[in-house]
Design a protein around this motif. Structure first.
Motif, PDB file in Angstrom:
ATOM      1  N   ARG A  17      -2.001  17.443   9.866  1.00 17.83           N
ATOM      2  CA  ARG A  17      -2.056  17.824   8.449  1.00 17.83           C
ATOM      3  C   ARG A  17      -2.522  19.267   8.268  1.00 17.83           C
ATOM      4  NH1 ARG A  17      -1.391  14.391   4.363  1.00 17.83           N
ATOM      5  NH2 ARG A  17      -2.054  14.989   2.277  1.00 17.83           N
TER       6      ARG A  17
ATOM      7  N   LEU B  12       1.534  14.102  -4.078  1.00 19.41           N
ATOM      8  CA  LEU B  12       0.880  13.923  -2.784  1.00 19.41           C
ATOM      9  C   LEU B  12       1.928  14.057  -1.687  1.00 19.41           C
ATOM     10  CD1 LEU B  12      -1.425  10.843  -3.517  1.00 19.41           C
ATOM     11  CD2 LEU B  12      -2.066  13.256  -3.471  1.00 19.41           C
TER      12      LEU B  12
ATOM     13  N   GLN C 232       4.181   6.711   4.715  1.00 19.77           N
ATOM     14  CA  GLN C 232       3.987   7.111   6.108  1.00 19.77           C
ATOM     15  C   GLN C 232       5.007   6.426   7.015  1.00 19.77           C
ATOM     16  OE1 GLN C 232       1.440   9.447   7.259  1.00 19.77           O
ATOM     17  NE2 GLN C 232       3.055   9.410   8.806  1.00 19.77           N
TER      18      GLN C 232
ATOM     19  N   THR D 271       2.755  13.155   2.770  1.00 18.57           N
ATOM     20  CA  THR D 271       2.367  12.662   4.079  1.00 18.57           C
ATOM     21  C   THR D 271       3.236  13.344   5.119  1.00 18.57           C
ATOM     22  OG1 THR D 271       1.940  10.660   5.363  1.00 18.57           O
ATOM     23  CG2 THR D 271       3.985  10.722   4.132  1.00 18.57           C
TER      24      THR D 271
ATOM     25  N   ASP E 132       0.849  -1.186   0.000  1.00 19.55           N
ATOM     26  CA  ASP E 132       0.000   0.000   0.000  1.00 19.55           C
ATOM     27  C   ASP E 132       0.892   1.246   0.000  1.00 19.55           C
ATOM     28  OD1 ASP E 132      -1.464   2.283   1.541  1.00 19.55           O
ATOM     29  OD2 ASP E 132      -3.064   0.944   0.873  1.00 19.55           O
TER      30      ASP E 132
ATOM     31  N   GLN F 123       0.413   4.498   0.406  1.00 23.27           N
ATOM     32  CA  GLN F 123       0.247   5.450   1.497  1.00 23.27           C
ATOM     33  C   GLN F 123       0.902   4.945   2.779  1.00 23.27           C
ATOM     34  OE1 GLN F 123      -0.795   8.544   1.488  1.00 23.27           O
ATOM     35  NE2 GLN F 123      -0.392   8.700   3.684  1.00 23.27           N
ATOM     36  N   LYS F 124       0.754   3.660   3.070  1.00 25.90           N
ATOM     37  CA  LYS F 124       1.368   3.085   4.271  1.00 25.90           C
ATOM     38  C   LYS F 124       2.895   3.086   4.161  1.00 25.90           C
ATOM     39  CE  LYS F 124      -2.520   0.116   5.549  1.00 25.90           C
ATOM     40  NZ  LYS F 124      -2.979  -1.275   5.763  1.00 25.90           N
TER      41      LYS F 124
END
Length: 574
Positions: free
Chosen positions: A217, A209, A178, A211, A172, A174-175
């Motif tokens: 945020r 994008l 992060q 993070t 993933d 996004q994971k």
């Protein structure tokens, strides 16, 4: 001679000289010892201090003599809170009357703190009373530095291993970003961190994008995405790592409009560390950025570790993007397959509907032809003559064969349309009913033997009757003209299934035709003298499959055939 000492005097003089030498030797040992030594009296006042102690503490003996050591160099904790005398090991040894040792923090004359290992030993008088204590101090600053370095390296390795395992197993995106950002902030000691990364959607559009770690945020929501300015550009272009002790003093800072520095409301940044994340193909995937409000926070060691994390993140992102691409292609393929399957279903349904309709509609004119043919043969045979009767007879037989063909097509079409409810079935009554229905299966035309008791199966009675009747009729049909058909029937248990065997003494089927004969309009025998439509075995296969079974044949093409039908076994009756 009077000056010559007597023997007793000599002994006393020797003792005095020996005691003086002992004191001299003891003083020499203390003065040359590498351990800091203090002697305090029963009032906790310093009465001796060796050169090593002066070097360690920064105080001279003249400054310490008669003073209480705790009040000079042990009165305050590093956090600024008072160090109470009752807790001080330098003062507790005398009243507690036993040796104390451990580690503590002392204060240098210039005010800086330093770690020491201490041992405080009480001094006992010959009478048994306490007259003071000896204090030994050893500087352990280097050892503490080494321990801190080892601890930091161990922690870094733990973080790298933890993040490496996580990134290796994660797909993933996004994971992944992060985890990399959180690990980078933990390793570097940054107050906050960000990972800006490039994404290409399924339509080929590119966008950026990000993070965050260490801050909400909302803290960045009102600011635009960073551009390839003099400060950020090297990272976004993948030119290398940028580590700045104080960004406000860096010549690259503040050179770009419209802000010429940090925008209003931005978190304060002095220490700055940025690492590009580059794929195996050389493409810049994004950048890891870390900041701290204090200068000179980020070390070279942190930079090296962050570089390793960035490398792991790049591999993980490559894998995630590849997985996403494959998944997208799989979804597209699945969508195409579903559409194609649906189209095939519709086409098959239309074809079945058409074949059913055509076959059904054909039967009416065929029945008319058959009826009129019989009337002509019965009532006008003499008028037709020999040749006319022959033509009419051939026409009647052809119409009958065509009618049988339409019935078979209707049966095959119906097998794909009807709902099938499966339940336990006894085979022997079905076979007996079939034999009673077809005279050709009865003696003396055919010898039919059921070898042993037949096992029960799970099936559908109507379909199973259709299957067995087709196989038995074929077994009695495809034999040489001068041979009586012999048919043997038996069953075998095969795990959770039952295999029904039907063996004949017919002409056999060549091995290369074993699969072909179960297709529609295919025949095992090319000889037209054997009647048939070429649909019977296709009906058998379709019916068996509707009952969740399989069908096949064994034959060498010369000595008969053994057809088998395998169906689920019926549960035993209690």
């Amino acid at each position: 001679m009077s000056n010559v000492p007597s023997g007793e005097s000599k002994r006393e003089a020797g003792v005095t000289i020996s005691a003086a030498n002992s004191v001299h030797y003891l003083e020499a040992v203390c003065n040359h010892a590498t351990v800091a030594l203090f002697i305090v009296n029963e009032h906790r006042q310093c009465v001796y201090m060796n050169p090593a102690a002066e070097k360690l503490t920064g105080f001279s003996f003249a400054e310490v003599h008669g003073q209480i050591l705790h009040e000079l160099m042990h009165h305050t904790h590093p956090n600024g809170t008072p160090y109470l005398a009752k807790d001080c090991p330098l003062d507790r040894s005398v009243p507690e009357k036993h040796q104390l040792h451990g580690e503590d923090i002392f204060i240098h004359k210039d005010g800086h703190f330093y770690p020491v290992a201490y041992t405080v030993s009480p001094i006992h008088h010959q009478s048994g009373g306490l007259v003071g204590s000896v204090v030994e101090l050893t500087d352990i600053s280097q050892r503490k530095k080494d321990e801190n370095i080892l601890h930091e390296q161990t922690r870094s390795l733990q973080v790298i291993n933890r993040v490496g395992a996580l990134l290796a197993a994660e797909l993933d995106l996004q994971k992944i970003v992060q985890a990399a950002t959180d690990a980078g902030r933990e390793i570097t000691g940054a107050q906050f961190g960000a990972f800006f990364y490039n994404v290409t959607d399924r339509h080929g559009d590119n966008y950026t994008l990000y993070t965050l770690s260490g801050i909400p945020r909302e803290a960045f929501a009102k600011f635009p995405m960073p551009r390839a300015t003099h400060l950020f550009g090297p990272t976004f272009r993948g030119e290398g790592i940028v580590r700045i002790g104080d960004v406000l003093k860096d010549p690259r800072y503040g050179r770009n409009a419209p802000y010429h520095g940090m925008p209003k409301g931005h978190l304060p940044v002095r220490s700055y560390l940025a690492v590009p994340v580059i794929s195996r193909s050389g493409e810049v995937l994004g950048g890891l950025f870390f900041g701290h409000a204090e200068p000179d926070v980020f070390t070279a060691n942190a930079e090296n570790i962050l570089k390793a994390i960035a490398g792991q993140a790049a591999i993980a992102i490559d894998n995630a993007q590849l997985y996403a691409k494959v998944q997208h292609q799989a979804e597209e393929l699945e969508e195409k397959v579903q559409k194609r399957t649906e189209s095939l279903r519709e086409a098959l349904a239309q074809m079945q509907e058409f074949s059913y309709s055509v076959s059904h509609d054909l039967r009416a004119p065929l029945r008319a032809i058959q009826g009129y043919s019989r009337v002509l043969l019965d009532e006008y045979a003499e008028k037709l003559g020999t040749e006319g009767r022959s033509y009419l007879t051939r026409m009647a037989l052809s119409s009958e064969r065509l009618d049988q063909l339409t019935r078979d097509v209707l049966t095959l079409s119906r097998l794909g349309r009807e709902d099938v409810e499966l339940k336990p079935i006894q085979l022997k009554p079905i076979i007996q009913d079939i034999v009673q229905t077809y005279p050709r299966l009865q003696p003396p035309q055919t010898e039919l033997t059921i070898v042993e008791s037949l096992l029960d199966v799970i099936g559908h009675e109507s379909l199973l009757t259709q299957v067995i009747s087709n196989l038995l009729v074929n077994a009695s049909k495809f034999v040489a003209a001068d041979i009586q058909p012999c048919i043997r029937i038996w069953t075998e248990a095969d795990g959770d299934h039952v295999r029904l065997w039907i063996e004949d003494n017919g002409m056999g089927i060549k091995p290369e035709h074993h699969e072909r004969i179960f297709r529609i309009f295919e025949r095992g025998q090319a000889d037209s003298s054997y009647e048939g439509t070429g649909i019977g075995l296709a009906i058998v296969r379709r019916a068996v499959e509707r009952m969740e079974g399989t069908v096949g044949v064994e034959s060498d093409g010369a000595t008969g055939s053994r057809f088998w039908v395998q169906l689920p076994k019926a549960p035993a009756v209690a």
